[in-house]
Write a protein that holds these residues in place. Structure first.
Motif, PDB file in Angstrom:
ATOM      1  N   TYR A  64      -5.076   7.269 -15.158  1.00 35.44           N
ATOM      2  CA  TYR A  64      -3.787   6.858 -14.599  1.00 35.44           C
ATOM      3  C   TYR A  64      -3.976   6.095 -13.282  1.00 35.44           C
ATOM      4  N   ILE A  65      -4.783   6.639 -12.384  1.00 34.30           N
ATOM      5  CA  ILE A  65      -5.016   5.972 -11.100  1.00 34.30           C
ATOM      6  C   ILE A  65      -5.720   4.639 -11.310  1.00 34.30           C
ATOM      7  N   SER A  66      -6.661   4.606 -12.220  1.00 34.18           N
ATOM      8  CA  SER A  66      -7.358   3.348 -12.507  1.00 34.18           C
ATOM      9  C   SER A  66      -6.401   2.293 -13.045  1.00 34.18           C
ATOM     10  N   ARG A  67      -5.489   2.696 -13.910  1.00 34.42           N
ATOM     11  CA  ARG A  67      -4.506   1.734 -14.438  1.00 34.42           C
ATOM     12  C   ARG A  67      -3.586   1.234 -13.337  1.00 34.42           C
ATOM     13  N   ILE A  68      -3.226   2.096 -12.420  1.00 26.14           N
ATOM     14  CA  ILE A  68      -2.400   1.659 -11.292  1.00 26.14           C
ATOM     15  C   ILE A  68      -3.152   0.640 -10.453  1.00 26.14           C
ATOM     16  N   MET A  69      -4.406   0.920 -10.184  1.00 24.08           N
ATOM     17  CA  MET A  69      -5.179   0.028  -9.324  1.00 24.08           C
ATOM     18  C   MET A  69      -5.493  -1.292 -10.008  1.00 24.08           C
ATOM     19  N   HIS A  70      -5.547  -1.326 -11.316  1.00 25.97           N
ATOM     20  CA  HIS A  70      -5.898  -2.554 -12.024  1.00 25.97           C
ATOM     21  C   HIS A  70      -4.697  -3.267 -12.630  1.00 25.97           C
ATOM     22  N   SER A  71      -3.502  -2.735 -12.393  1.00 26.75           N
ATOM     23  CA  SER A  71      -2.316  -3.446 -12.884  1.00 26.75           C
ATOM     24  C   SER A  71      -2.077  -4.656 -11.990  1.00 26.75           C
ATOM     25  N   LYS A  72      -1.533  -5.705 -12.550  1.00 26.32           N
ATOM     26  CA  LYS A  72      -1.362  -6.947 -11.808  1.00 26.32           C
ATOM     27  C   LYS A  72      -0.336  -6.831 -10.694  1.00 26.32           C
ATOM     28  N   ASN A  73       0.716  -6.040 -10.910  1.00 30.46           N
ATOM     29  CA  ASN A  73       1.766  -5.954  -9.900  1.00 30.46           C
ATOM     30  C   ASN A  73       1.663  -4.707  -9.024  1.00 30.46           C
ATOM     31  N   ASN A  74       0.731  -3.800  -9.326  1.00 33.42           N
ATOM     32  CA  ASN A  74       0.544  -2.564  -8.557  1.00 33.42           C
ATOM     33  C   ASN A  74       1.835  -1.772  -8.396  1.00 33.42           C
ATOM     34  N   PHE A 112       0.825  -1.209   0.000  1.00 30.77           N
ATOM     35  CA  PHE A 112       0.000   0.000   0.000  1.00 30.77           C
ATOM     36  C   PHE A 112       0.858   1.257   0.000  1.00 30.77           C
ATOM     37  N   TRP A 113       1.864   1.312   0.868  1.00 29.43           N
ATOM     38  CA  TRP A 113       2.645   2.538   1.019  1.00 29.43           C
ATOM     39  C   TRP A 113       3.498   2.826  -0.209  1.00 29.43           C
ATOM     40  N   SER A 114       3.951   1.800  -0.886  1.00 26.28           N
ATOM     41  CA  SER A 114       4.722   2.011  -2.109  1.00 26.28           C
ATOM     42  C   SER A 114       3.838   2.614  -3.203  1.00 26.28           C
ATOM     43  N   VAL A 115       2.656   2.051  -3.367  1.00 26.11           N
ATOM     44  CA  VAL A 115       1.719   2.577  -4.365  1.00 26.11           C
ATOM     45  C   VAL A 115       1.295   3.994  -3.994  1.00 26.11           C
ATOM     46  N   TYR A 116       1.019   4.221  -2.707  1.00 28.36           N
ATOM     47  CA  TYR A 116       0.604   5.545  -2.243  1.00 28.36           C
ATOM     48  C   TYR A 116       1.699   6.579  -2.500  1.00 28.36           C
ATOM     49  N   ARG A 117       2.928   6.258  -2.111  1.00 27.78           N
ATOM     50  CA  ARG A 117       4.038   7.202  -2.266  1.00 27.78           C
ATOM     51  C   ARG A 117       4.268   7.545  -3.738  1.00 27.78           C
ATOM     52  N   ASN A 118       4.310   6.530  -4.590  1.00 25.40           N
ATOM     53  CA  ASN A 118       4.551   6.785  -6.010  1.00 25.40           C
ATOM     54  C   ASN A 118       3.427   7.593  -6.650  1.00 25.40           C
ATOM     55  N   THR A 119       2.190   7.272  -6.306  1.00 20.90           N
ATOM     56  CA  THR A 119       1.053   7.999  -6.867  1.00 20.90           C
ATOM     57  C   THR A 119       1.001   9.429  -6.348  1.00 20.90           C
TER      58      THR A 119
END
Length: 92
Positions: A73-83, A28-35
């Motif tokens: 962009y956010i939708s693609r991040i959330m639906h990517s297989k590796n996040n 979660f924190w990696s995705v949050y920080r990058n986004t």
């Protein structure tokens, strides 16, 4: 613009990611920080261009277009297989 980027953007991004990642695996924190850092680079730069170069009657259309692209962009991040938003930003 400052209040939006420093208060509302992080808060709404946390809510969005918590809601959408509770059923998925991933850091979660990696995705949050990058986004969040991507948002800190996209929105202030766009808003500066919007205020200085886009005519007043076209600003709302420009903001809506960039907001739509941001949601894609956010939708693609959330639906990517590796996040992993780092790999996603390279693909765009």
């Amino acid at each position: 613009m400052g209040l939006d980027q420093l208060v509302f953007n992080p808060a709404f991004l946390v809510i969005f990611l918590i809601y959408n990642t509770k059923h998925k695996e991933g850091n979660f924190w990696s995705v949050y920080r990058n986004t969040l850092f991507t948002g800190f680079t996209v929105w202030p730069l766009f808003q500066l261009m919007n205020f200085f170069f886009i005519p007043l009657n076209l600003r709302i259309y420009a903001v809506n277009m960039v907001a739509f692209l941001w949601n894609v962009y956010i939708s693609r991040i959330m639906h990517s297989k590796n996040n992993n938003s780092t790999e996603l930003s390279i693909q765009l």
